[in-house]
Scaffold this motif. Structure first.
Motif, short mmCIF file in Angstrom:
data_model
loop_
_atom_site.label_atom_id
_atom_site.label_comp_id
_atom_site.label_asym_id
_atom_site.label_seq_id
_atom_site.Cartn_x
_atom_site.Cartn_y
_atom_site.Cartn_z
N SER A 252 -10.72 11.98 -13.97
CA SER A 252 -9.40 12.58 -13.87
C SER A 252 -8.64 12.05 -12.66
O SER A 252 -9.23 11.42 -11.78
CB SER A 252 -9.51 14.10 -13.76
N LEU A 253 -7.34 12.30 -12.67
CA LEU A 253 -6.51 11.94 -11.53
C LEU A 253 -6.48 13.11 -10.56
O LEU A 253 -5.98 14.19 -10.90
CB LEU A 253 -5.09 11.61 -12.02
N VAL A 254 -7.06 12.94 -9.39
CA VAL A 254 -7.14 14.03 -8.42
C VAL A 254 -6.29 13.68 -7.21
O VAL A 254 -6.52 12.66 -6.55
CB VAL A 254 -8.60 14.29 -7.99
N ILE A 255 -5.30 14.50 -6.96
CA ILE A 255 -4.36 14.22 -5.87
C ILE A 255 -4.37 15.36 -4.86
O ILE A 255 -4.24 16.52 -5.23
CB ILE A 255 -2.91 14.05 -6.42
N ASP A 256 -4.54 15.01 -3.60
CA ASP A 256 -4.38 15.98 -2.52
C ASP A 256 -2.97 15.82 -1.98
O ASP A 256 -2.64 14.79 -1.38
CB ASP A 256 -5.43 15.71 -1.42
N ILE A 257 -2.12 16.81 -2.22
CA ILE A 257 -0.79 16.80 -1.60
C ILE A 257 -0.99 17.32 -0.18
O ILE A 257 -1.40 18.46 0.01
CB ILE A 257 0.21 17.65 -2.40
N ALA A 258 -0.73 16.46 0.80
CA ALA A 258 -1.14 16.76 2.18
C ALA A 258 0.03 16.67 3.14
O ALA A 258 1.11 16.19 2.79
CB ALA A 258 -2.23 15.78 2.60
#
Lengths: 180, 591
Positions: free
Chosen positions: B446-452
């Motif tokens: 999956s596409l895992v994104i941490d918005i940081a």
């Protein structure tokens, strides 16, 4: 007036404080008392009195009696918070049942001579306190009763020569044939 | 040797731990070795059923396990050593307790004969973690270990989920005893959470709902925790009743953001329509949320005219902050099912056309408005583009804590539960990056994104090394405004714009940092670069640090000033200096 320290307390609670006695049946495992006390200190609840002892050693059950004060909403919270602890079996609000007996035991040391000794003995007699130690200049009384009675006895002993007091804290039990 | 050695249930404590993990279906654990857990690591080395992910700091293991748990619904498992290993777990344990995330943390402890001696790497782990776990155990006898481990999994995952900790002294790990597989009697007899809601209360609730003129459904993280079925039932209830629905930060995704009844998130940075609907409603159905102070604002002015129904599995959540009229204790999925059944049988969709007209007027205020700019990337715009460009992909979002977190909640639309991992209750900066590691372990494709944010991400940046080691292609999307943005916003609004220590003087070059870790660094400086750079980030099948340079002084609106009521929101177009000064007057002391 102090500024509220956080948004949590922005609501001014006008409800008056009540005093409740809670009986808590717990699994007697290491740390269980620390959990209960930690709950009270961590959430800012009051403990007026706390008594704990194993009551059924075969089942490893301990009974904790806590006297606490707070608004009705806070008292309800305390009960729920206690009840959801893993080793807690039951929480009963003895004050709400209105059918409970509360007792406390105190040992009261009084020092004095002459008239003071006579007065101390006379008061002790009126309160049905027993002498459990005596010297030529002191007595230790043992008194059992509810908190008010013990407070009153201690107040009366103060001018006579009260030295120190050791109290057990409150133990409570319901009236009638049923257990908690 | 003796007969004992032929009994397959005779084994060392260390072997029992690995065996228990397998028996509970655990396939991945997060940890860090040390002296007091070496026997367990030795067992891990000799098997292949349980994969161990080596983090770079124990806090990272904890948050990774939280991300893993939140995105799968399974408990996250952590293995760390005694002393500092255990104390480094305090933050994730507290975080998991606040957000009701099931974690099982196993800590090593010094041998029993050394406990209390101030031994090397000794600490009172059960004492320290008592207030930050749902329950914890110190196991002194190897023959108690199996029961405790099984009980630990049960307590973590049943009722209101939460973190548990099992402290195992090294001599207990070495000692041989009898293991038994999980069985019913392993459960603490004093612990029996209620699942089914009271039928009479459910009837009362349905009667209120059926006669509502201005209803609202307010859902929370409990719906997510209850499992996918609960979200399905929630959607059905919204469909059947036609009621507007809002959600807490933790509950996003239970009802789809594209759904026509969706009002957006509520609370301090929620939408105007959500908060006004809450304030003016006559019947409120709260499902699996807890009336937290970020939701209620000023409690004595919270939704003053409404009858409140509260579904919660934890009785202590009832009447904690807000008095409710119809409490229903139990699992929200279960209760939603019952409510639906009774509603369908006995009630009809109430006519609430007028209410929807009112809501449409609030919506028209467009409370998430921001002024686009052609020269500088606006953080809201960056999230919107990220959302658009990942639409239709199998995406999971984690966040750190601060402005970027709120913008993500406002501008990223979640369609499904378990897709949104954020530190809601504790507000842990540094949560998102390791959480992304955990999510990616659970969902490798999956596409895992941490918005940081640029400040948060540096608190656990070392876990990039973990991502590289295990080839976890996580994307760290940093909204870089060179400030601790939320701190700066509060200083501007509440403390005379004295920006005390909220500016990051010496930020690293995130692109070079990415390269130093062996991952990919991407930078976007101008709005025109943004789409291309995001597409590039998505296309890369390796870990990425994305340095998105955004407007430095942008504030997060709308906002309920802390301690004010829902209908005293500050909207973006009103947020000039004078209005903010008035709105926040006297609010300095608030959290």
């Amino acid at each position: 007036m102090n500024q509220p320290a956080s948004a949590y307390f922005i609501e001014e609670r006008h409800d008056p404080n009540e005093t409740h006695t809670l009986s808590v049946l717990v699994q007697n495992e290491p740390g269980v008392l620390a959990r209960v006390i930690g709950l009270f200190s961590g959430r800012g609840y009051n403990i007026e009195s706390l008594t704990v002892s194993e009551t059924e050693s075969q089942k490893h059950l301990s009974r904790i009696t806590i006297v606490t004060t707070g608004t009705p909403m806070v008292i309800e919270q305390i009960k729920h918070q206690l009840d959801r602890m893993i080793p807690v079996y039951r929480v009963v609000d003895m004050t709400l049942t209105k059918r409970s007996i509360e007792r406390e035991l105190a040992m009261v040391k009084v020092r004095g001579q002459g008239e003071h000794r006579v007065e101390a003995l006379r008061l002790a007699d009126a309160f049905r306190a027993r002498v459990i130690d005596a010297t030529t200049e002191s007595f230790v009384f043992e008194i059992t009763g509810n908190t008010d009675k013990i407070n009153q006895f201690i107040d009366l002993m103060r001018p006579i020569g009260l030295v120190e007091v050791s109290r057990t804290g409150v133990a409570a039990i319901g009236r009638g044939p049923e257990g908690m | 040797m003796t007969e004992k050695s032929h009994d397959p249930n005779q084994m060392t404590g260390a072997a029992m731990i690995v065996r228990a993990l397998i028996d509970h279906g655990v396939t991945d654990i997060f940890g860090y070795p040390g002296g007091a857990v070496l026997p367990i690591y030795d067992e891990i080395f000799q098997q292949s059923d349980v994969q161990h992910i080596l983090v770079r700091h124990e806090q990272g293991a904890g948050h990774a396990a939280e991300g893993y748990a939140r995105s799968t619904g399974k408990p996250g498992v952590v293995l760390v050593t005694s002393g500092p290993g255990a104390t480094n777990m305090v933050t994730p344990l507290t975080d998991a307790l606040m957000d009701s995330i099931p974690l099982v943390c196993i800590t090593g402890q010094v041998p029993t004969h050394l406990i209390g001696n101030d031994a090397f790497q000794e600490c009172d782990t059960v004492g320290i973690t008592r207030p930050c776990t749902k329950h914890n155990w110190l196991v002194r006898d190897v023959n108690d270990l199996a029961k405790v481990l099984h009980e630990a999994f049960y307590v973590a995952t049943s009722g209101r989920p939460g973190p548990v900790l099992v402290d195992v002294p090294k001599d207990v790990q070495f000692a041989t005893g009898t293991y038994h597989p999980p069985r019913k009697s392993d459960v603490h007899i004093s612990y029996s959470p209620r699942v089914k809601g009271d039928a009479a209360q459910i009837r009362k609730a349905v009667a209120l709902l059926a006669n509502a003129k201005r209803p609202v459904i307010y859902s929370g993280g409990g719906v997510i925790n209850s499992g996918p079925e609960a979200s399905k039932l929630l959607r059905e209830l919204v469909e059947v009743t036609g009621f507007p629905i809002t959600s807490t930060l933790m509950g996003l995704g239970a009802y789809p953001a594209s759904g026509k009844n969706w009002l957006g998130m509520l609370g301090m940075h929620g939408t105007y329509e959500a908060n006004m609907t809450m304030h003016d409603c006559d019947v409120m159905l709260c499902v699996g949320a807890r009336f937290d102070d970020r939701i209620t604002g000023r409690v004595d002015a919270f939704s003053p005219g409404s009858k409140k129904i509260h579904i919660d599995i934890d009785p202590s959540s009832i009447n904690k902050n807000i008095r409710v009229d119809v409490p229903i204790i139990g699992d929200c999925g279960n209760i939603l099912g019952d409510i639906l059944q009774v509603f369908k049988a006995e009630a009809r969709k109430p006519d609430i056309k007028q209410w929807w007209q009112q809501i449409a007027q609030w919506r028209a205020r467009n409370s998430l408005f921001y002024r686009k700019n052609n020269d500088i990337i606006l953080p809201q715009h960056a999230i919107q583009r990220l959302f658009e460009l990942t639409r239709g992909k199998d995406t999971y979002i984690t966040t750190e804590v601060g402005q970027h977190q709120m913008w993500a909640a406002q501008f990223f639309g979640f369609e499904e539960p378990h897709r949104w991992m954020t530190s809601g209750g504790l507000g842990t900066m540094g949560y998102g990056l390791p959480a992304a590691v955990g999510v990616q372990v659970a969902h490798p494709d999956s596409l895992v994104i941490d918005i940081a944010g640029d400040a948060s991400v540096q608190m656990t940046i070392q876990e990039m090394s973990t991502a590289v080691q295990y080839e976890l292609p996580i994307k760290i999307f940093i909204l870089n405004n060179q400030y601790m943005g939320m701190v700066r916003q509060w200083q501007q609004l509440l403390h005379g714009n004295r920006l005390s220590h909220s500016y990051s003087e010496a930020l690293p070059d995130f692109v070079k940092l990415a390269e130093a870790y062996g991952c990919v660094g991407i930078q976007a400086l101008k709005p025109a670069d943004l789409d291309g750079a995001i597409k590039e980030m998505i296309a890369v099948k390796r870990p990425v640090i994305f340095d998105c340079r955004v407007a430095a002084l942008e504030n997060c609106f709308p906002m309920i000033p802390s301690g004010k009521a829902h209908n005293e929101m500050l909207l973006p177009e009103q947020a000039n200096d004078e209005a903010t000064a008035t709105a926040f007057a006297g609010g300095k002391a608030l959290v």
